[in-house]
Design an enzyme around this catalytic site. Structure first.
Site, PDB file in Angstrom:
ATOM      1  N   ASP A   1      -6.559  -2.652   0.486  1.00  0.00           N
ATOM      2  CA  ASP A   1      -5.496  -3.115  -0.409  1.00  0.00           C
ATOM      3  C   ASP A   1      -4.995  -4.488   0.022  1.00  0.00           C
ATOM      4  OD1 ASP A   1      -4.534  -1.936   1.921  1.00  0.00           O
ATOM      5  OD2 ASP A   1      -2.837  -0.946   0.955  1.00  0.00           O
ATOM      6  N   ARG A   2      -4.815  -4.688   1.325  1.00  0.00           N
ATOM      7  CA  ARG A   2      -4.372  -5.990   1.823  1.00  0.00           C
ATOM      8  C   ARG A   2      -5.426  -7.061   1.555  1.00  0.00           C
ATOM      9  NH1 ARG A   2      -3.157  -5.045   7.905  1.00  0.00           N
ATOM     10  NH2 ARG A   2      -2.734  -7.304   7.834  1.00  0.00           N
TER      11      ARG A   2
ATOM     12  N   THR B   1       4.604   1.419   0.504  1.00  0.00           N
ATOM     13  CA  THR B   1       4.845   2.476   1.482  1.00  0.00           C
ATOM     14  C   THR B   1       5.101   1.890   2.864  1.00  0.00           C
ATOM     15  OG1 THR B   1       3.422   3.967   0.218  1.00  0.00           O
ATOM     16  CG2 THR B   1       3.924   4.591   2.473  1.00  0.00           C
TER      17      THR B   1
ATOM     18  N   ASP C   1      -6.897   2.388  -7.974  1.00  0.00           N
ATOM     19  CA  ASP C   1      -6.293   2.065  -6.678  1.00  0.00           C
ATOM     20  C   ASP C   1      -5.845   3.386  -6.069  1.00  0.00           C
ATOM     21  OD1 ASP C   1      -4.855   1.190  -4.485  1.00  0.00           O
ATOM     22  OD2 ASP C   1      -3.113   0.574  -5.673  1.00  0.00           O
ATOM     23  N   ILE C   2      -6.596   3.864  -5.073  1.00  0.00           N
ATOM     24  CA  ILE C   2      -6.295   5.154  -4.454  1.00  0.00           C
ATOM     25  C   ILE C   2      -5.672   4.893  -3.089  1.00  0.00           C
ATOM     26  CG2 ILE C   2      -7.220   7.384  -3.746  1.00  0.00           C
ATOM     27  CD1 ILE C   2      -9.576   6.856  -5.651  1.00  0.00           C
ATOM     28  N   GLY C   3      -4.371   5.118  -3.011  1.00  0.00           N
ATOM     29  CA  GLY C   3      -3.636   4.892  -1.770  1.00  0.00           C
ATOM     30  C   GLY C   3      -3.432   6.182  -0.998  1.00  0.00           C
ATOM     31  N   ASN C   4      -2.591   6.116   0.024  1.00  0.00           N
ATOM     32  CA  ASN C   4      -2.345   7.297   0.852  1.00  0.00           C
ATOM     33  C   ASN C   4      -1.532   8.354   0.134  1.00  0.00           C
ATOM     34  OD1 ASN C   4      -3.625   6.520   3.369  1.00  0.00           O
ATOM     35  ND2 ASN C   4      -2.049   4.946   3.533  1.00  0.00           N
TER      36      ASN C   4
ATOM     37  N   LYS D   1      -3.366   5.073  -8.716  1.00  0.00           N
ATOM     38  CA  LYS D   1      -3.015   4.230  -9.859  1.00  0.00           C
ATOM     39  C   LYS D   1      -4.298   3.882 -10.608  1.00  0.00           C
ATOM     40  CE  LYS D   1       0.580   1.886  -7.133  1.00  0.00           C
ATOM     41  NZ  LYS D   1       1.037   0.579  -6.623  1.00  0.00           N
TER      42      LYS D   1
ATOM     43  N   TYR E   1      -9.466 -10.603  10.772  1.00  0.00           N
ATOM     44  CA  TYR E   1      -9.563  -9.504  11.737  1.00  0.00           C
ATOM     45  C   TYR E   1     -10.846  -9.638  12.557  1.00  0.00           C
ATOM     46  CZ  TYR E   1      -5.691  -6.313  10.587  1.00  0.00           C
ATOM     47  OH  TYR E   1      -4.459  -5.732  10.462  1.00  0.00           O
TER      48      TYR E   1
END
Length: 247
Positions: free
Chosen positions: A104-105, A127, A7-10, A14, A95
């Protein structure tokens, strides 16, 4: 069979290592805007684990994701990068332009919205505080709000003469000093926003992210379910439904 999930976030990277659906290792580190360098430092460790497949969730731009994929190819195993689809595994994206929804959402909704007879409110307390709604297998869209700490930082930067040190977001009572007034006010605003959404459209409440337990304390009336590894569950489900999955 061991699998690697990323899980690569801003701000953070993780990872989870699972074997027979059980988590055997978990790590999380700040990547300081250089996730590829952090991942490169972890590759030797991953190579020793005899990983059989990799599932990736990344909010990075296309170029950065291509670099990440190139690094992971060194493991010589199948790599599947999750993407938002207009429809996937029966779940429809709310959307108008699905690619604008954060992966992620999407994965967090995908993890829970698998029963067409139930309605959900999925909140990630990270975040940013994100709220996503789903009626059965139809994602309706959602809301994005600054989290507790972003709001506090904004006040620090834009309020002259008032110093606001770190303190606990520990209750909703009126503050009897400026520090408490700030912290209690920010928490009240976010809790009230969630309550407004739920009052307008009652549904099952699922909380995830670092502050999930904190918000659950103030939302007990809605019987919240706290899911610490909700994104992992969504990533695993995405992987299991992917046509290229040969695991």
């Amino acid at each position: 069979m061991k699998k690697l999930w990323l899980d690569i976030g801003n701000t953070r990277l993780k990872y989870w290592i699972t074997q027979d659906h059980e988590i055997v290792e978990h790590g999380a580190e700040m990547h300081l805007q250089s996730p590829a360098d952090l991942l490169l430092g972890l590759m030797q460790h991953f190579k020793k684990l005899n990983i059989q497949s990799v599932g990736v969730s990344s909010v990075l731009d296309l170029g950065s994701n291509q670099h990440i994929r190139q690094l992971l190819q060194r493991l010589k195993v199948p790599v599947i990068c999750a993407q938002v689809h207009a429809q996937y595994a029966g779940l429809s994206c709310g959307y108008d332009q699905p690619h604008q929804l954060g992966i992620d959402r999407w994965l967090q909704v995908l993890a829970v919205a698998q029963d067409p007879s139930k309605n959900y409110c999925v909140i990630s307390c990270g975040t940013a505080l994100t709220i996503d709604l789903a009626d059965g297998l139809q994602h309706l869209g959602g809301y994005i709000l600054p989290n507790l700490y972003l709001q506090r930082d904004a006040l620090i930067q834009n309020t002259k003469g008032i110093k606001i040190p770190d303190a606990a977001f520990d209750n909703l009572q009126p503050g009897r000093n400026t520090i408490d007034a700030v912290h209690h006010g920010i928490l009240l605003g976010l809790v009230s926003s969630i309550e407004k959404v739920l009052a307008t459209s009652p549904r099952e409440l699922v909380l995830t992210g670092g502050d999930a337990a904190l918000f659950a304390e103030y939302l007990q009336a809605y019987q919240p379910r706290v899911e610490p590894d909700l994104l992992l569950k969504g990533l695993q489900y995405f992987f299991s439904q992917h046509p290229d999955n040969k695991a």
